[in-house]
Design an enzyme around this catalytic site. Structure first.
Site, PDB file in Angstrom:
ATOM      1  N   GLU A  79       0.809  -1.215   0.000  1.00 15.16           N
ATOM      2  CA  GLU A  79       0.000   0.000   0.000  1.00 15.16           C
ATOM      3  C   GLU A  79       0.850   1.277   0.000  1.00 15.16           C
ATOM      4  O   GLU A  79       0.507   2.254   0.647  1.00 15.16           O
ATOM      5  CB  GLU A  79      -0.952   0.009   1.203  1.00 15.16           C
ATOM      6  CG  GLU A  79      -1.984  -1.112   1.170  1.00 15.16           C
ATOM      7  CD  GLU A  79      -3.089  -0.940   2.197  1.00 15.16           C
ATOM      8  OE1 GLU A  79      -2.932  -0.111   3.115  1.00 15.16           O
ATOM      9  OE2 GLU A  79      -4.123  -1.628   2.075  1.00 15.16           O
ATOM     10  N   GLU A 184      -5.427  -9.036   1.301  1.00 11.96           N
ATOM     11  CA  GLU A 184      -6.247  -8.866   2.505  1.00 11.96           C
ATOM     12  C   GLU A 184      -7.702  -8.830   2.049  1.00 11.96           C
ATOM     13  O   GLU A 184      -8.019  -8.221   1.028  1.00 11.96           O
ATOM     14  CB  GLU A 184      -5.952  -7.557   3.252  1.00 11.96           C
ATOM     15  CG  GLU A 184      -4.600  -7.449   3.898  1.00 11.96           C
ATOM     16  CD  GLU A 184      -4.417  -6.088   4.584  1.00 11.96           C
ATOM     17  OE1 GLU A 184      -5.437  -5.398   4.834  1.00 11.96           O
ATOM     18  OE2 GLU A 184      -3.263  -5.717   4.860  1.00 11.96           O
TER      19      GLU A 184
END
Length: 397
Positions: A79, A184
């Site tokens: 990220e 995720e």
């Protein structure tokens, strides 16, 4: 099953954790970065944070896990393309870290280990991030990712393939030449989580494009994403989310999923070009930063005094702590079951209902998602993909 063996633990305990995972058929995907200072790229100061000290830490994770046959891959970043401005400056540095990791693995690992990236679900830049990191510069694979992870929380509650936006993701990545999966998933806006996305993720609408996913997360923390509560007195308790997830996993046709599409291995990535990038403010330069001063020496000669991981015998199979089901009953005769080499842990239709109504006592472990966690103290029947987030601090044996 995919897992992550994390914690700030002495090296010998990390070896045992990874060896237990290997014995029961759990593969590991590992982020080489951490939220600690100077242990990840700083999007606001890339030229300073991309240095030899940072690479020394990154290569240390490779040394710690390169010898485990169940090390499935390394994430070179997580990220990093997320905040305003990062889409312009960060991508070339992600390719640089990917290149450096691949060069170090080629020089110092007994086998090739894939390197990938885990992306935030920022839709306006998601396709461009994938295109930029997965294309081939001058036909070379040296600095492109081998797999792409997506942290996606768009399926919340009892929605479906269309209302969750999963259909858009499948369309977005329909022409992928590398594995894509959810690094995720597990939205908790609706509780308890019922995990109906599992059948979609492993169903016919998605498996031609997506390669499954990793649930966030194993240990219950303050953010309430956990499947298991760990208590300070050494006991553990499964939560209702654990049972619901296991129920969904038990519905999967594992034989069908394992059949796979062998022709996908022959696909080649497109050549890098600015035409691959749609957003006007996303990086279109494929000039990758040179390795920082001192970095090439680390690749050529290896890092100093590395903590090199190694498999150790797993002789104790009984779980010597009290574990309770979500109904409060104690789960009796709990043990790990070792599997033959190269076998994977898969759903077995098992039941983890406790036998008596004797709930655990003690204070639950907690903390922020990126904090040091005692995940891995209790490893019990988790299937297909559970992520345990923690910080690696490799101590001496």
């Amino acid at each position: 099953m995919f897992g992550l063996c994390t914690s700030a633990v002495p090296h010998a305990l990390l070896d045992m954790c990874a060896s237990i995972f290997n014995a029961v058929g759990i593969y590991m995907l590992l982020d080489v970065n951490s939220p600690l200072p100077n242990e990840s790229l700083n999007p606001g100061d890339l030229t300073s944070s991309y240095n030899s000290a940072y690479l020394n830490r990154v290569f240390g994770i490779v040394e710690a896990f390169k010898n485990f046959p169940n090390t499935l891959g390394f994430f070179g970043g997580n990220e990093v393309v997320q905040f305003p401005g990062s889409q312009t400056n960060v991508p070339p540095y992600l390719r640089a870290v990917t290149r450096d990791l691949k060069d170090y693995i080629a020089k110092h690992s007994p086998r090739n280990i894939p390197v990938g990236y885990s992306a935030a679900d920022v839709r306006e830049y998601l396709a461009d991030t994938f295109a930029y990191l997965s294309c081939a510069i001058d036909g070379s694979a040296d600095d492109r990712i081998d797999f792409f992870g997506l942290n996606s929380y768009s399926w919340c509650g009892d929605v479906d393939f269309q209302t969750s936006g999963y259909d858009i993701l499948v369309q977005m990545f329909a022409n992928t030449t590398i594995p894509i999966f959810f690094s995720e998933y597990g939205c908790n806006k609706v509780e308890p989580r019922i995990w109906t996305e599992v059948l979609a993720l492993y169903g016919p609408n998605m498996t031609p494009v997506m390669s499954g996913g990793i649930v966030y997360e194993y240990v219950q923390e303050a953010n309430n994403y956990g499947l298991v509560d760990l208590y300070d007195n050494g006991t553990a308790a499964l939560l209702i989310d654990y049972d619901n997830l296991q129920d969904q996993y038990n519905k999967l046709d594992i034989q069908e999923l394992q059949s796979g599409n062998s022709s996908a291995a022959a696909l080649t990535s497109p050549r890098c070009s600015s035409n691959l990038i749609a957003a006007s403010d996303f990086s279109k330069t494929f000039r990758i930063p040179s390795i920082p001063s001192g970095g090439q020496d680390l690749i050529d000669n290896g890092i100093e005094n590395p903590n090199v991981g190694r498999l150790v015998p797993v002789t104790e199979t009984a779980v010597n702590l009290d574990v309770y089901g979500s109904n409060g009953g104690r789960i009796n005769d709990l043990s790990i079951q070792t599997l033959p080499d190269d076998q994977s842990n898969v759903p077995n239709g098992g039941d983890t209902t406790g036998s008596t109504n004797t709930p655990p006592s003690g204070t639950s472990s907690g903390g922020e998602p990126t904090s040091t966690s005692n995940a891995g103290q209790a490893s019990i029947n988790v299937f297909l993909g559970i992520i345990a987030v923690g910080v690696f601090s490799l101590g001496q044996a």
